[in-house]
Design a protein around this motif. Structure first.
Motif, PDB file in Angstrom:
ATOM      1  N   LEU A  50      -1.618   1.452   6.964  1.00 46.68           N
ATOM      2  CA  LEU A  50      -0.738   0.372   7.410  1.00 46.68           C
ATOM      3  C   LEU A  50      -0.869  -0.858   6.520  1.00 46.68           C
ATOM      4  CD1 LEU A  50      -1.081   0.773  11.256  1.00 46.68           C
ATOM      5  CD2 LEU A  50       0.954   1.200   9.870  1.00 46.68           C
ATOM      6  N   ALA A  51      -2.085  -1.172   6.096  1.00 46.82           N
ATOM      7  CA  ALA A  51      -2.277  -2.319   5.200  1.00 46.82           C
ATOM      8  C   ALA A  51      -1.602  -2.066   3.857  1.00 46.82           C
ATOM      9  CB  ALA A  51      -3.757  -2.600   5.008  1.00 46.82           C
ATOM     10  N   LEU A  52      -1.725  -0.861   3.334  1.00 43.22           N
ATOM     11  CA  LEU A  52      -1.104  -0.544   2.043  1.00 43.22           C
ATOM     12  C   LEU A  52       0.422  -0.541   2.140  1.00 43.22           C
ATOM     13  CD1 LEU A  52      -3.604   2.213   0.868  1.00 43.22           C
ATOM     14  CD2 LEU A  52      -3.435  -0.157   0.039  1.00 43.22           C
ATOM     15  N   ILE A  53       0.962  -0.061   3.249  1.00 40.51           N
ATOM     16  CA  ILE A  53       2.414  -0.127   3.461  1.00 40.51           C
ATOM     17  C   ILE A  53       2.857  -1.583   3.538  1.00 40.51           C
ATOM     18  CG2 ILE A  53       4.265   0.322   5.137  1.00 40.51           C
ATOM     19  CD1 ILE A  53       2.816   2.993   5.764  1.00 40.51           C
ATOM     20  N   GLY A  54       2.110  -2.401   4.288  1.00 45.50           N
ATOM     21  CA  GLY A  54       2.426  -3.835   4.372  1.00 45.50           C
ATOM     22  C   GLY A  54       2.402  -4.502   3.012  1.00 45.50           C
ATOM     23  N   SER A  55       1.446  -4.106   2.184  1.00 49.33           N
ATOM     24  CA  SER A  55       1.363  -4.664   0.834  1.00 49.33           C
ATOM     25  C   SER A  55       2.607  -4.326   0.026  1.00 49.33           C
ATOM     26  CB  SER A  55       0.111  -4.127   0.135  1.00 49.33           C
ATOM     27  OG  SER A  55       0.042  -4.591  -1.183  1.00 49.33           O
ATOM     28  N   GLY A  56       3.036  -3.082   0.116  1.00 49.76           N
ATOM     29  CA  GLY A  56       4.240  -2.673  -0.610  1.00 49.76           C
ATOM     30  C   GLY A  56       5.489  -3.385  -0.119  1.00 49.76           C
ATOM     31  N   PHE A  75      -3.298  -5.331   0.359  1.00 50.93           N
ATOM     32  CA  PHE A  75      -3.719  -4.228  -0.513  1.00 50.93           C
ATOM     33  C   PHE A  75      -5.240  -4.089  -0.536  1.00 50.93           C
ATOM     34  CE2 PHE A  75      -5.173  -2.569  -4.580  1.00 50.93           C
ATOM     35  CZ  PHE A  75      -4.530  -1.342  -4.591  1.00 50.93           C
ATOM     36  N   LEU A  76      -5.934  -5.196  -0.696  1.00 50.04           N
ATOM     37  CA  LEU A  76      -7.401  -5.146  -0.750  1.00 50.04           C
ATOM     38  C   LEU A  76      -8.009  -4.719   0.586  1.00 50.04           C
ATOM     39  CD1 LEU A  76      -8.015  -8.261  -2.994  1.00 50.04           C
ATOM     40  CD2 LEU A  76      -8.409  -5.863  -3.601  1.00 50.04           C
ATOM     41  N   ALA A  77      -7.403  -5.142   1.694  1.00 45.22           N
ATOM     42  CA  ALA A  77      -7.882  -4.697   3.007  1.00 45.22           C
ATOM     43  C   ALA A  77      -7.753  -3.184   3.116  1.00 45.22           C
ATOM     44  CB  ALA A  77      -7.096  -5.381   4.124  1.00 45.22           C
ATOM     45  N   GLY A  78      -6.614  -2.664   2.704  1.00 38.96           N
ATOM     46  CA  GLY A  78      -6.413  -1.214   2.744  1.00 38.96           C
ATOM     47  C   GLY A  78      -7.338  -0.474   1.796  1.00 38.96           C
ATOM     48  N   ALA A  79      -7.504  -0.997   0.580  1.00 39.08           N
ATOM     49  CA  ALA A  79      -8.360  -0.343  -0.410  1.00 39.08           C
ATOM     50  C   ALA A  79      -9.812  -0.296   0.053  1.00 39.08           C
ATOM     51  CB  ALA A  79      -8.249  -1.072  -1.752  1.00 39.08           C
TER      52      ALA A  79
END
Length: 179
Positions: free
Chosen positions: A149-155, A61-65
């Protein structure tokens, strides 16, 4: 697991993304390396404290944010700020890369653990091969792809079981019982 693809693609892709930013390429890479070193040390500490699931979800999540922030401030001065935010994003991608291999192995039962790790490693390497193709795109589009992609992975991490302080599954039935 999509996480392996995302972690490999994110870390190597954002590293390449940083090297293409304005300014001195050597300074950009040095900043990235300087931030990854403490990130590695923090990873070792936090893995034993908060568990694999929360750690992987949080770092993705933080990587995506931070990648979204990087793209949003891409047209503003000072330009070094964009580099710093991209480097922080890269650090979180690296931290998730560290935990995903540990976590993935803990999810699979003993009879298939080595084979599963082999398949997951191939997925990670596929992400690394895709990353340069994403970086060919417009930098804003590439940044958003890595972030999304990072945010999807977080979810998707929410669907995984926690493995901290749990006995590793020895059989397929034990793994199925875990979820």
């Amino acid at each position: 697991m999509l996480h392996y693809l995302v972690c490999g693609m994110g870390y190597y892709g954002v590293s390449q993304y940083i090297s293409k930013m304005s300014g001195d390429i050597h300074a950009n890479i040095s900043i990235s390396a300087a931030i990854v070193i403490p990130g590695t040390l923090v990873s070792v500490f936090l893995l034993n404290r908060i568990g694999r699931k929360l750690f992987l979800g949080s770092t993705n999540f933080l990587a995506g944010a931070f990648m979204v922030i990087t793209v949003l401030i891409s047209n503003y001065d000072p330009k070094w700020l964009k580099v710093v935010f991209a480097c922080i994003s890269n650090c979180f991608f690296f931290m998730s890369f560290i935990v995903v291999f540990l976590y993935g192995v803990e999810l699979f039962p003993t009879p298939i653990r080595n084979s599963a790790l082999g398949v997951l490693t191939v997925l990670s390497r596929a992400g690394m091969m895709i990353a340069p193709q994403i970086n060919i795109l417009n930098p804003i589009v590439a940044g958003y792809v890595f972030a999304l992609l990072a945010l999807i992975g977080s979810g998707l991490t929410l669907c995984l079981p926690e493995t901290k302080n749990k006995e590793l599954p020895s059989t397929l039935k034990e793994a199925e019982a875990r979820g």
